[in-house]
Design an enzyme around this catalytic site. Structure first.
Site, PDB file in Angstrom:
ATOM      1  N   HIS A 126      35.688  39.745  47.011  1.00 42.71           N
ATOM      2  CA  HIS A 126      36.054  38.493  47.688  1.00 42.71           C
ATOM      3  C   HIS A 126      34.828  37.683  48.096  1.00 42.71           C
ATOM      4  O   HIS A 126      34.884  36.922  49.061  1.00 42.71           O
ATOM      5  CB  HIS A 126      36.942  38.766  48.909  1.00 42.71           C
ATOM      6  CG  HIS A 126      38.380  38.988  48.546  1.00 42.71           C
ATOM      7  ND1 HIS A 126      39.225  37.966  48.193  1.00 42.71           N
ATOM      8  CD2 HIS A 126      39.115  40.123  48.473  1.00 42.71           C
ATOM      9  CE1 HIS A 126      40.431  38.463  47.922  1.00 42.71           C
ATOM     10  NE2 HIS A 126      40.379  39.769  48.083  1.00 42.71           N
ATOM     11  N   GLY A 149      45.196  44.927  39.426  1.00 39.47           N
ATOM     12  CA  GLY A 149      43.937  44.736  40.132  1.00 39.47           C
ATOM     13  C   GLY A 149      42.703  45.019  39.312  1.00 39.47           C
ATOM     14  O   GLY A 149      41.603  45.076  39.857  1.00 39.47           O
ATOM     15  N   SER A 189      44.052  42.264  34.442  1.00 36.52           N
ATOM     16  CA  SER A 189      44.862  42.095  33.240  1.00 36.52           C
ATOM     17  C   SER A 189      45.041  40.615  32.904  1.00 36.52           C
ATOM     18  O   SER A 189      45.044  40.235  31.728  1.00 36.52           O
ATOM     19  CB  SER A 189      46.231  42.759  33.424  1.00 36.52           C
ATOM     20  OG  SER A 189      46.915  42.215  34.545  1.00 36.52           O
ATOM     21  N   SER A 190      45.162  39.763  33.915  1.00 38.22           N
ATOM     22  CA  SER A 190      45.365  38.336  33.642  1.00 38.22           C
ATOM     23  C   SER A 190      44.108  37.690  33.082  1.00 38.22           C
ATOM     24  O   SER A 190      44.175  36.872  32.158  1.00 38.22           O
ATOM     25  CB  SER A 190      45.816  37.603  34.909  1.00 38.22           C
ATOM     26  OG  SER A 190      44.873  37.728  35.947  1.00 38.22           O
ATOM     27  N   ASP A 226      35.715  37.784  37.371  1.00 37.01           N
ATOM     28  CA  ASP A 226      36.555  38.519  36.433  1.00 37.01           C
ATOM     29  C   ASP A 226      36.376  38.008  35.013  1.00 37.01           C
ATOM     30  O   ASP A 226      36.182  38.782  34.068  1.00 37.01           O
ATOM     31  CB  ASP A 226      38.024  38.404  36.841  1.00 37.01           C
ATOM     32  CG  ASP A 226      38.331  39.145  38.129  1.00 37.01           C
ATOM     33  OD1 ASP A 226      37.443  39.854  38.631  1.00 37.01           O
ATOM     34  OD2 ASP A 226      39.454  39.001  38.636  1.00 37.01           O
ATOM     35  N   ASP A 273      32.833  36.346  45.310  1.00 39.07           N
ATOM     36  CA  ASP A 273      32.458  35.541  44.146  1.00 39.07           C
ATOM     37  C   ASP A 273      32.734  34.068  44.400  1.00 39.07           C
ATOM     38  O   ASP A 273      32.042  33.201  43.888  1.00 39.07           O
ATOM     39  CB  ASP A 273      33.144  36.030  42.873  1.00 39.07           C
ATOM     40  CG  ASP A 273      34.658  36.060  42.946  1.00 39.07           C
ATOM     41  OD1 ASP A 273      35.201  36.180  44.056  1.00 39.07           O
ATOM     42  OD2 ASP A 273      35.307  35.980  41.886  1.00 39.07           O
TER      43      ASP A 273
END
Length: 400
Positions: A44, A135, A138-139, A183, A46
């Site tokens: 939390h 978490g 995957s998205s 990510d 980035d």
């Protein structure tokens, strides 16, 4: 279709399934992969100008794609029923009924906004052994894997950092999630046997050897799914922005919370009026320092110190940032008590999803069994566990 989502999955199985669904020959199908990721430490921050330390891991989303002779777009996924059809000339907009297709259409909308011109449509088939909503991104794997596949298929030649930025822009402009870049960056840029130290304020980065000796990271999945857009993710981001605004209004020279050292924060924290905002900012400042300390610990081969930093990170995410919950806390606190575990913490956005633990390779099986017993008794259903190794970023696959 079960074999397509197993750990032993081979891209050739997807090519075969693609031809079974769409016809033609396997020679015409192009195959690509995108990894999941763990963030070793730096959570939390980035989107608060901080440094993060993620690694791509050997769980993958696979994309099979082929151009069409018309302008139709067809999406299918081996895990999920239903076909989504669009036209490449559509003006794409978010629609909850479109489920995962929103992530794909979001990428297309951003590619078109950047000047990419599509002479025709395409057909697509997806497969994955990444836990959905778990978490470990995957998205973002879906976004970056799809963006890379489309870029290569249509000859756009987009570089990997642009691929990462497209994923972030899609989240911001299409999905309504004000995420950071971490990510997408590690999924696009990852290298096997390495983690990346990424400065999210500048996108300066360095590869760092990920040498864990007799230890490996174990991913622990709560099996409680959550969607970032439906969580308090955006609320946390706005709280950090307000804390920074109050500091700047008081004359503190900082472009982001993570530009402050722990000492500078302690001197300035009184200028943040609200106790909740103070907790959010404190997490950011000290988590950024833990990232630097973790890199030093790895370089020195001090895995015990690395484990302690993981534990401290989770405590801060639980108490100051308040993004864990009973499922993650049960996994992490139980893991921390096990023989052979040097440290554990949640990874990702929180509110469910996954945690990671640094565990001796000889103890992984006993570790997972012991944590599972406590978790099942406390939560009422089972968690998922797998040991992982580092992996490469988005790549073209052969059909072998």
């Amino acid at each position: 279709m079960d074999s397509l989502t197993s750990e032993s999955y081979k891209p050739g199985a997807l090519a075969e399934a693609f031809v079974g669904k769409y016809g033609g020959s396997q020679d015409s199908v192009q195959l690509f992969s995108a990894p999941a990721r763990i963030n070793i430490i730096g959570e939390h921050i980035d989107y608060n100008g901080g440094k993060v330390f993620p690694a791509a891991i050997n769980r993958y989303l696979y994309v099979a794609i082929r151009k069409r002779s018309d302008t139709k777009i067809i999406y299918n996924d081996v895990r999920f029923p239903g076909t989504y059809e669009f036209d490449i000339n559509d003006t794409f907009s978010f629609d909850r009924a479109h489920d995962y297709a929103n992530y794909l259409n979001g990428i297309l909308s951003q590619m078109k906004a950047q000047g990419c011109v599509f002479p025709c449509g395409f057909e697509l088939l997806l497969a994955s052994n990444i836990p959905a909503g778990g978490g470990i991104s995957s998205s973002s794997a879906l976004e970056c894997g799809f963006a890379y596949a489309v870029s290569e298929c249509f000859g756009f030649g987009l570089d990997r950092i642009t691929i990462a930025k497209l994923g972030q822009m899609s989240e911001h402009n299409f999905m309504g999630v004000n995420c950071g870049i971490m990510d997408q960056f590690i999924i696009a840029m990852g290298k096997k046997n390495s983690a990346i130290m990424l400065d999210c304020a500048t996108l300066a980065y360095d590869y760092a050897p990920l040498e864990l000796g007799d230890y490996s990271f174990v991913v622990m999945n709560t099996n409680k799914q959550r969607r970032l857009a439906d969580s308090k993710y955006n609320e946390r981001r706005s709280q950090c922005e307000e804390a920074l605004r109050q500091l700047q209004q008081a004359g503190i020279q900082a472009d982001a919370l993570c530009a402050l050292s722990p000492a500078a924060w302690e001197d300035a924290k009184a200028f943040v009026s609200d106790s909740v905002l103070q907790k959010r900012a404190r997490h950011c400042v000290y988590e950024n320092q833990r990232v630097l300390d973790a890199l030093s610990a790895l370089k020195a081969g001090d895995l015990v110190q690395l484990g302690q930093l993981l534990n401290q990170s989770h405590a801060s995410l639980r108490d100051d940032y308040e993004v864990t919950g009973i499922e993650l806390d049960t996994l992490v606190q139980t893991a921390q008590r096990q023989d052979g575990c040097l440290g554990a913490r949640m990874t990702g956005a929180g509110f469910g999803g996954c945690a990671i633990a640094l565990v001796h390779k000889d103890k992984v099986e006993a570790f997972a069994a012991a944590v599972q017993e406590v978790y099942s008794a406390t939560i009422g259903y089972k968690a998922g566990f797998f040991a992982c190794q580092s992996g490469d970023g988005v790549s073209r696959c052969s059909s072998l």
